[in-house]
Design a protein around this motif. Structure first.
Motif, PDB file in Angstrom:
ATOM      1  N   ARG A  73      -2.992   4.926   6.152  1.00 57.29           N
ATOM      2  CA  ARG A  73      -3.354   5.683   7.351  1.00 57.29           C
ATOM      3  C   ARG A  73      -3.969   4.765   8.403  1.00 57.29           C
ATOM      4  N   LYS A  74      -4.858   3.861   7.981  1.00 54.89           N
ATOM      5  CA  LYS A  74      -5.472   2.933   8.914  1.00 54.89           C
ATOM      6  C   LYS A  74      -4.423   2.006   9.517  1.00 54.89           C
ATOM      7  N   GLY A  75      -3.530   1.505   8.677  1.00 54.76           N
ATOM      8  CA  GLY A  75      -2.471   0.621   9.165  1.00 54.76           C
ATOM      9  C   GLY A  75      -1.550   1.314  10.150  1.00 54.76           C
ATOM     10  N   MET A  76      -1.251   2.569   9.893  1.00 44.93           N
ATOM     11  CA  MET A  76      -0.390   3.321  10.809  1.00 44.93           C
ATOM     12  C   MET A  76      -1.102   3.574  12.133  1.00 44.93           C
ATOM     13  N   LYS A 128       2.549   5.244  -7.171  1.00 42.07           N
ATOM     14  CA  LYS A 128       1.540   5.154  -8.213  1.00 42.07           C
ATOM     15  C   LYS A 128       0.382   6.131  -8.020  1.00 42.07           C
ATOM     16  N   GLY A 129       0.380   6.829  -6.886  1.00 37.25           N
ATOM     17  CA  GLY A 129      -0.637   7.843  -6.647  1.00 37.25           C
ATOM     18  C   GLY A 129      -2.023   7.295  -6.348  1.00 37.25           C
ATOM     19  N   ASN A 130      -2.109   6.068  -5.884  1.00 37.60           N
ATOM     20  CA  ASN A 130      -3.395   5.443  -5.575  1.00 37.60           C
ATOM     21  C   ASN A 130      -3.914   5.986  -4.244  1.00 37.60           C
ATOM     22  N   GLN A 131      -4.982   6.771  -4.301  1.00 33.11           N
ATOM     23  CA  GLN A 131      -5.515   7.425  -3.104  1.00 33.11           C
ATOM     24  C   GLN A 131      -6.116   6.430  -2.115  1.00 33.11           C
ATOM     25  N   ALA A 132      -6.747   5.374  -2.610  1.00 35.90           N
ATOM     26  CA  ALA A 132      -7.331   4.362  -1.717  1.00 35.90           C
ATOM     27  C   ALA A 132      -6.237   3.671  -0.909  1.00 35.90           C
ATOM     28  N   ASP A 179       0.824  -1.210   0.000  1.00 37.44           N
ATOM     29  CA  ASP A 179       0.000   0.000   0.000  1.00 37.44           C
ATOM     30  C   ASP A 179       0.857   1.258   0.000  1.00 37.44           C
ATOM     31  N   PHE A 180       1.993   1.234   0.707  1.00 38.64           N
ATOM     32  CA  PHE A 180       2.916   2.369   0.662  1.00 38.64           C
ATOM     33  C   PHE A 180       3.396   2.591  -0.768  1.00 38.64           C
ATOM     34  N   ASP A 181       3.776   1.504  -1.435  1.00 42.28           N
ATOM     35  CA  ASP A 181       4.245   1.597  -2.815  1.00 42.28           C
ATOM     36  C   ASP A 181       3.157   2.154  -3.726  1.00 42.28           C
TER      37      ASP A 181
END
Length: 59
Positions: A34-37, A24-28, A17-19
């Motif tokens: 953010r949830k994982g953090m 890649k600019g994937n907003q989702a 998800d970080f990658d």
């Protein structure tokens, strides 16, 4: 050491998800990061409390 393994697993599970977010600019993916953090923060606080309690019990 099981708690440490939990932290490692959580961080590794966020890698894709970080990658996706940063490269890649994937907003989702950013939402998932953010949830994982937040989950990591909660886990870290639980571990801190556990360590403090064990430390205090030993004194």
């Amino acid at each position: 050491m099981a708690r440490f393994d939990e932290v490692k697993e959580l961080v590794l599970s966020l890698e894709s998800d970080f990658d996706k977010f940063y490269n890649k600019g994937n907003q989702a993916a950013g939402t998932r990061v953010r949830k994982g953090m937040q989950d990591l923060k909660t886990l870290a606080q639980d571990i801190r409390s556990e360590v403090q309690n064990k430390k205090n019990d030993g004194e």
